[in-house]
Design an enzyme around this catalytic site. Structure first.
Site, short mmCIF file in Angstrom:
data_model
loop_
_atom_site.label_atom_id
_atom_site.label_comp_id
_atom_site.label_asym_id
_atom_site.label_seq_id
_atom_site.Cartn_x
_atom_site.Cartn_y
_atom_site.Cartn_z
N HIS A 1 -3.53 -5.24 1.04
CA HIS A 1 -3.22 -5.73 2.48
C HIS A 1 -3.72 -7.09 2.68
CE1 HIS A 1 -2.12 -1.79 3.91
NE2 HIS A 1 -3.27 -1.28 3.38
N CYS B 1 0.68 -1.15 -0.06
CA CYS B 1 0.08 0.06 -0.06
C CYS B 1 0.87 1.44 0.14
CB CYS B 1 -0.93 -0.07 1.24
SG CYS B 1 -2.45 1.19 0.77
#
Length: 502
Positions: A425, A341
């Protein structure tokens, strides 16, 4: 059964999250349909529900403890800090803007009470019981007027309150007494009693103090939970690898190969969803540590740059500490780096940010052929895909939109040499993919490490949730807790002066 309970705490990190999860798992095993609830959560560790709503990871973990699907109803307000004084406000799973602490507590918070009460009532209509988690301490009297997560929600729902205290910190009796005494008379009416957490030693030595506390407050202690390692699963922002202690104590076999793998996680500012590395720590023979100095990368077989709520700030931090140069040297030497991310974004060539930091054009580390533009609309998704020949599930929470201009495709990101980047994630929780990825890391690092063929991260998490349920069942007065949940706080609980104004 029909009712509920608010689990409050004498302080932050007293154990509210794990006690709430433990009560949910215990009730679920009894056949009770139960849901967790936290009106307002402040955390950088979040999760995406199947309907695309962002909630705190603690509530997602508690939903798993209750064996129900997580929902935005379970955490209607999520605050994601962006600095010491401001946070992004996520309402019913969607961001609605940035707000200063003064602005939020000055009016917006009180206006949200109807929303959170509505969510709680909807859950009460669907479940036999709702176990609510408070935030911080209910005795934060400077914030009581606009409180919607502690005594504010307890008063609105007429829920009894169980106050948890961490005895390992010391001062638990004073904390129990002081917490109660600082509340108004109307709030004190709902404080049913106390739960001692993290006790080490002989409980009989504690009992005289519990008796004295009962005499001083008129309130009983509902249990003394012993100290257990490895029970900090998916809490709010405590910097720990949650399953590491549990794995050491479990029956998981030792490393299959001759070597261990050493993973260094850069502890960037505003680090978010660092729970991504829990699945690595759960593997036998993998050692995970958080680092903030360049020299700590020297002996690492894999470096992870995790998510962050401040991508540009994290980039500056990496440069200031010499970590950026260390990452560039690793890439040139073919040594593994994984960016997730925000960590993926900093590894790219260029960042255009008029949303998060408002820094405008910023050069990235240039380790991946990626250009990132921050969009005002946040991406919230639960993608499913394939990498290294294995099925992968993940979730996405980001404003940055990545334009990938080369390299090998990798989970909607890319790979160049031994540098990997993705917005996903949770991908390392996919067992087969994690093993293939670790095998790649070991090969590149020259380690004789072999991933264990049967490590199941989901099973380890379930084992932890069962341990939490066991703690409640074995060390709390469960008959009394059931009475609280069904009937509410006992009538006639005494008022302790001085009390805070309503």
């Amino acid at each position: 059964m029909s009712g509920g309970l608010l689990v409050a705490g004498t302080t932050s990190d007293a154990g509210k999250s794990v006690v709430t999860a433990g009560i949910c798992r215990w009730l679920t095993r009894k056949g009770v349909a139960v849901a967790p609830f936290k009106a307002q959560n402040m955390s950088l560790n979040s999760f995406v529900t199947r309907e695309g709503a962002e909630i705190g990871r603690a509530q997602a973990m508690q939903a798993q403890a209750a064996r129900v699907e997580p929902s935005a109803l379970m955490n209607p307000v999520l605050l994601k800090p962006g600095s010491d004084r401001s946070s992004q406000v996520v309402l019913m799973g969607k961001p609605v803007g940035e707000m200063s602490a003064r602005g939020y507590h000055g009016g917006r918070q009180a206006a949200l009470l109807d929303t959170v009460v509505g969510c709680l009532e909807e859950l009460r209509g669907s479940y036999d019981a709702v176990i609510c988690e408070g935030a911080g301490s209910p005795a934060e009297i400077n914030l009581r007027r606009t409180d919607i997560v502690n005594m504010g929600i307890a008063r609105a729902a007429r829920f009894p309150v169980l106050v948890v205290g961490d005895i390992d910190r010391g001062g638990v009796f004073a904390s129990f007494f002081g917490t109660t005494a600082l509340l108004s008379a109307a709030d004190q009416e709902l404080v049913a009693g106390y739960l001692v957490n993290k006790f080490r030693g002989d409980v009989s030595l504690l009992e005289p103090g519990l008796d004295m506390l009962h005499g001083l407050t008129g309130r009983r202690t509902f249990g003394v939970l012993p100290f257990r390692h490895g029970l900090g699963i998916d809490e709010e922002d405590g910097l720990r690898v949650s399953l590491r202690g549990a794995v050491r104590e479990s029956t998981v076999a030792p490393p299959v190969g001759e070597d261990v793998l050493r993973v260094a996680v850069c502890a960037v500012p505003l680090m978010s969803n660092f729970t991504d590395v829990d699945a690595l720590a759960a593997e036998p023979g993998v050692v995970v540590r958080f680092v903030d100095r360049a020299e700590e990368l020297v002996d690492a077989d894999l470096v992870v740059v995790p998510g962050t709520r401040g991508t540009v700030r994290a980039l500056e931090w990496l440069r200031e500490r010499g970590l950026a140069d260390a990452l560039a040297r690793r890439a040139a030497e073919g040594r593994p780096v994984l960016g997730i991310c925000g960590g993926f974004q900093v590894l790219g060539e260029h960042i255009e940010d008029e949303v998060e930091s408002r820094a405008g054009s910023v050069d990235g580390l240039g380790l991946l052929p990626v250009r990132v533009r921050f969009a005002r609309e946040k991406t919230l998704a639960r993608p499913v895909g394939e990498a290294l020949g294995e099925r992968v599930e993940g979730y996405e929470i980001h404003h940055g939109v990545a334009e990938v201009a080369g390299g090998e495709a990798f989970l909607d990101g890319c790979r160049v040499g031994e540098v990997w980047g993705t917005h996903w994630h949770g991908s390392l929780e996919s067992d087969a993919f994690r093993r293939r990825f670790l095998a790649e890391v070991a090969r590149a690092a020259g380690r004789r490490f072999v991933p264990a063929p049967d490590t199941c991260f989901g099973a380890l998490r379930e084992e932890q949730l069962d341990l939490l349920g066991d703690l409640i069942e074995e060390h709390a007065d469960t008959d009394a807790l059931l009475g609280l949940i069904e009937k509410g706080a006992p009538a006639g609980l005494p008022f302790i002066a001085p009390g805070a104004p309503s």
